[in-house]
Design a protein around this motif. Sequence first.
Motif, PDB file in Angstrom:
ATOM      1  N   ASP A 259      -2.022   3.612  -8.860  1.00 31.42           N
ATOM      2  CA  ASP A 259      -0.582   3.397  -8.720  1.00 31.42           C
ATOM      3  C   ASP A 259      -0.015   2.712  -9.974  1.00 31.42           C
ATOM      4  O   ASP A 259       1.039   3.115 -10.485  1.00 31.42           O
ATOM      5  CB  ASP A 259      -0.316   2.555  -7.462  1.00 31.42           C
ATOM      6  N   GLN A 263       2.833   4.339 -12.265  1.00 35.50           N
ATOM      7  CA  GLN A 263       4.131   3.679 -12.468  1.00 35.50           C
ATOM      8  C   GLN A 263       4.402   3.512 -13.962  1.00 35.50           C
ATOM      9  O   GLN A 263       5.511   3.742 -14.434  1.00 35.50           O
ATOM     10  CB  GLN A 263       4.197   2.319 -11.760  1.00 35.50           C
ATOM     11  N   ARG A 270       4.138   6.868  -5.018  1.00 38.72           N
ATOM     12  CA  ARG A 270       3.993   5.652  -4.209  1.00 38.72           C
ATOM     13  C   ARG A 270       2.548   5.547  -3.706  1.00 38.72           C
ATOM     14  O   ARG A 270       1.899   6.566  -3.476  1.00 38.72           O
ATOM     15  CB  ARG A 270       4.934   5.691  -2.981  1.00 38.72           C
TER      16      ARG A 270
END
Length: 469
Positions: A259, A263, A270
């Motif tokens: 994650d 990001q 998500r």
Amino acid sequence: MTFEDFNFDEKLLDGLSSMGYTKPTPIQGQAIPMILENHDLIACAQTGTGKTAAYILPILNKVLHADHRHLNTLVIAPTRELAQQIDQQIEGFAYFLGVSSIPVYGGGDGATWDQQRKALEQGADIIIATPGRLIALLAAGTIKFDHLEHLVLDEADRMLDMGFYDDIVKIINYLPKKRQTLLFSATMPPKIRMLANKILTEPKEINIAIAKPAAGILQQAYVVHDAQKGAVLKHVLKTVPWKSVIIFASTKETVKKLDVVFQKGGLNARAFHSDLEQQEREEILRAFKNKQVNMLIGTDVLSRGIDVEGISLVINWDVPPDPEDYVHRIGRTARAETTGTAVTLINERDQRKFYSIETLIDSVIPKLPLPPEAGEGPAYEPQKKKNISGHGRGGGGGRPGGGGRRGGQGQGHGRPRGEANGNGANANANGGEKSDRRRPKRRRGGNRGGGDNRNTGNAGGNTENKGAA
Ligand code: AMP
């Protein structure tokens, strides 16, 4: 359900936890209590369901309290490879128990036949034998079954396919009539029923149905080193068409790490795992269903039950520990007659697990060449010892010391029906002392490693607990 529910001996529970087993599989949940209650059993279950431990664990728990001077349990298996695997599992579980086992199978030369006989003379609690070799040893008067309490036929349908029916019936004539008999088979053709009627007494029955992947799923795999996973993942995301994608990893630590990377890369992703509050999880799933989020990174918490349309791609960052989870993971795509692609990244440690999956779903999944930017990957060699050890036997080959009273660590050349001619298995009986017999098997400097083996490649941490979902 947990393994504690079976009232197993503490030492067996220690063996289980060192092998990294946290909860029973469905067949274990059903079979173990029946076996502990001394029922005969017919179990229809394939490789990959945990069937081996389903009979080994309760038998070990009983053998613990048996008279160790006599052979207690006979497991008959169709092939040398299966006999070896069963023996390795027994050895892993029995680590703290002082229960001994010997695998006995054909192939090898005359010298090793003698070694194998010698090992048997020193005795063991459990032998795991292929039928042809066993017949030969019985004919030679090497094995005495007078005190046998348990007989297991593993992969009975395969043994009959290989023409072993008569041999099995012959072997059973040597066994005491009063015994517990357990028959495991992937299929139940009439000939198995016939055999069962002949050799079992009022058996209980278990049938473990396995979900097969939907036909619309294109399954592919890449065999990689851990360091290559990122490049291959990028390549897959670029080359396979998708609108929504799920990326599965076996631990929440790995999910969290991925994650962070996603990001940083500015992706619309998500993470979904059991550390999140229920409300948060619902909100993420809603966003994913509504296509506000198009990438979900999740543990196996996600693999069952979520029904989102339009997931055309599932990527397994690692191989799930439980083969059935693979079927559940990839079942997130190609729902309702649509099509989808499922891509699995297999590192060296996961090769054996992936092979279990291929066995379970009865198909060989194509291993694609790595993209040039990833470099060269490892070979796919799931049968190699170092991979077998990935099932919980750390260190790849360190047999326990304990005086070396064990018999065939054979490596003959599988001649399925040629075993009975006395051509000796390649047994490695190194002649331990009788007084060492009860000494628990210890590895010389080999790591146990089992617990770690269930973790994913790049990140540590425990395998995600699906029950927490
Ligand atoms: P089997 O169906 O006996 O060939 O087992 C398939 C694989 O599942 C083997 O690698 C076992 O070590 C593994 N396995 C069996 N039972 C469990 C369990 N309760 N937890 C985790 N792994 C298991």
